[in-house]
Write a protein that holds these residues in place. Structure first.
Motif, PDB file in Angstrom:
ATOM      1  N   PHE A  29       0.837  -1.200   0.000  1.00 42.24           N
ATOM      2  CA  PHE A  29       0.000   0.000   0.000  1.00 42.24           C
ATOM      3  C   PHE A  29       0.877   1.256   0.000  1.00 42.24           C
ATOM      4  CE2 PHE A  29      -3.100  -3.065   1.697  1.00 42.24           C
ATOM      5  CZ  PHE A  29      -4.171  -2.795   0.860  1.00 42.24           C
ATOM      6  N   SER A  30       1.972   1.206   0.755  1.00 47.72           N
ATOM      7  CA  SER A  30       2.904   2.333   0.771  1.00 47.72           C
ATOM      8  C   SER A  30       3.466   2.588  -0.619  1.00 47.72           C
ATOM      9  CB  SER A  30       4.051   2.052   1.744  1.00 47.72           C
ATOM     10  OG  SER A  30       5.101   2.979   1.578  1.00 47.72           O
ATOM     11  N   ALA A  31       3.846   1.517  -1.305  1.00 49.22           N
ATOM     12  CA  ALA A  31       4.424   1.665  -2.641  1.00 49.22           C
ATOM     13  C   ALA A  31       3.389   2.196  -3.631  1.00 49.22           C
ATOM     14  CB  ALA A  31       4.977   0.324  -3.116  1.00 49.22           C
ATOM     15  N   VAL A  32       2.131   1.785  -3.496  1.00 48.40           N
ATOM     16  CA  VAL A  32       1.067   2.298  -4.362  1.00 48.40           C
ATOM     17  C   VAL A  32       0.874   3.795  -4.124  1.00 48.40           C
ATOM     18  CG1 VAL A  32      -1.412   2.252  -4.810  1.00 48.40           C
ATOM     19  CG2 VAL A  32      -0.161   0.114  -4.631  1.00 48.40           C
ATOM     20  N   ILE A  33       0.846   4.201  -2.843  1.00 51.78           N
ATOM     21  CA  ILE A  33       0.699   5.623  -2.510  1.00 51.78           C
ATOM     22  C   ILE A  33       1.852   6.428  -3.088  1.00 51.78           C
ATOM     23  CG2 ILE A  33       0.724   7.291  -0.606  1.00 51.78           C
ATOM     24  CD1 ILE A  33      -0.762   5.141   1.063  1.00 51.78           C
ATOM     25  N   GLU A  34       3.063   5.896  -2.946  1.00 52.74           N
ATOM     26  CA  GLU A  34       4.226   6.597  -3.473  1.00 52.74           C
ATOM     27  C   GLU A  34       4.110   6.757  -4.988  1.00 52.74           C
ATOM     28  OE1 GLU A  34       9.100   6.251  -3.712  1.00 52.74           O
ATOM     29  OE2 GLU A  34       7.970   4.943  -2.367  1.00 52.74           O
ATOM     30  N   GLY A  35       3.717   5.701  -5.680  1.00 56.49           N
ATOM     31  CA  GLY A  35       3.561   5.793  -7.129  1.00 56.49           C
ATOM     32  C   GLY A  35       2.526   6.835  -7.519  1.00 56.49           C
ATOM     33  N   ALA A  36       1.425   6.890  -6.767  1.00 57.56           N
ATOM     34  CA  ALA A  36       0.387   7.880  -7.055  1.00 57.56           C
ATOM     35  C   ALA A  36       0.903   9.305  -6.838  1.00 57.56           C
ATOM     36  CB  ALA A  36      -0.828   7.623  -6.168  1.00 57.56           C
TER      37      ALA A  36
END
Length: 295
Positions: free
Chosen positions: A76-83
């Protein structure tokens, strides 16, 4: 505090220093290209903080509501960072389009380039260290952070070249053009992070190399059994869940088959860091030709 959490906090601290340097370069020069570089560094800081919080959650032990643990919090952290990276790219593209229509001269470009160069060098060293740490700890959050920093280093190199050309040639429109190219590269980086993280959330299997290692361990340490089949794996953060069916002679006692399972679990969990093994025991008539034979 775990090593992963310490690395995430260190990444945030490095990000603050680099961001301050890059914004100093932007304020000195007024360069849109340097602005784009500085804006991406702000995302680095926010992403590092998100990674730290995700790692704190992922480290929690399993409970009644989450019997398989909290490992996926890192994705989830990596998804947020990508966004966030994608948002930064859109903002930079907006500024670059305005700059192309109305290019402006740069102030103190030599000093600005020198400061940005120092910040880029710091980022490059830290990205290398963070990649090694993330891979050693098998942390998707740290690896995503490292990838973003690497992308930042690459784009910073392009920015330095572009602004250097503006300084050398006096072609002012090059500055917003470089900023736009940086934004497109950042946009691709953000998409890659989101895609890879979604694969993790979808229970992506272990790599073919790891599966080969697992099958070899079963074959070597499963003495007393006949074969293993239906070997399945899935990654969840730093954990790798492994389950398979172990076929034993029909006359074997529960105690004997349990001893084989214990031996296999110990061998796999010793060789595969973060492995969580579940074995289903079956009688001899359940053997399949495609199973893993036990040596």
């Amino acid at each position: 505090m775990t090593r992963s959490e310490q690395a995430a906090l260190a990444s945030a601290a490095v990000g603050v220093v680099v961001t301050a340097l890059k914004f100093s370069a932007y304020w000195l020069t007024g360069s849109l290209a340097l602005y784009s570089d500085a804006l991406e560094s702000i995302i680095n800081v926010v992403a590092a903080v998100c990674a730290f919080l995700a790692l704190r959650v992922a480290a929690r032990p399993a409970d009644e509501e989450h019997p398989y643990g909290h490992h996926k919090a890192e994705y989830f952290s990596a998804v947020i960072e990508g966004a966030l990276v994608i948002v930064a790219a859109v903002l930079i593209l907006r500024e670059a389009s305005h700059g192309i229509l109305d290019p402006k001269p740069l102030d103190a470009p030599a000093l600005g380039l020198a400061i940005n160069g120092v910040a880029t060098a710091i980022n490059a060293v830290w990205a290398f260290a963070l990649f090694r740490q993330g891979r050693a700890l098998r942390s998707p959050a740290l690896i995503a952070d490292a990838r973003h920093i690497v992308a930042d280093v690459v784009t910073s190199g392009g920015v330095l070249i572009g602004v250097g050309l503006v300084y050398a040639t006096g072609t002012l429109v090059l500055d917003p053009v470089v900023a736009g190219l940086v934004a497109l590269n950042i946009l691709w980086s953000g998409w890659t992070m989101v895609r890879d993280s979604v694969n993790g959330l979808m229970d992506q299997a272990a790599s073919p190399e790891m599966i080969t290692r697992i099958r070899a361990l079963i074959s070597t340490h499963g003495e007393g059994a006949l074969e293993a089949h239906d070997v399945r794996t899935r990654h969840a953060g730093s954990a790798t869940f492994i389950d398979f069916h172990l076929v034993v002679p029909g006359e074997m006692t529960v105690k004997e088959s349990h001893a084989i399972c214990d031996r296999l679990e110990d061998a796999i969990e010793t060789e595969i860091e973060g492995a969580v093994v579940v074995i289903h025991v079956e009688p001899g008539d359940k053997a399949k030709a495609r199973g893993v034979p036990v040596i």
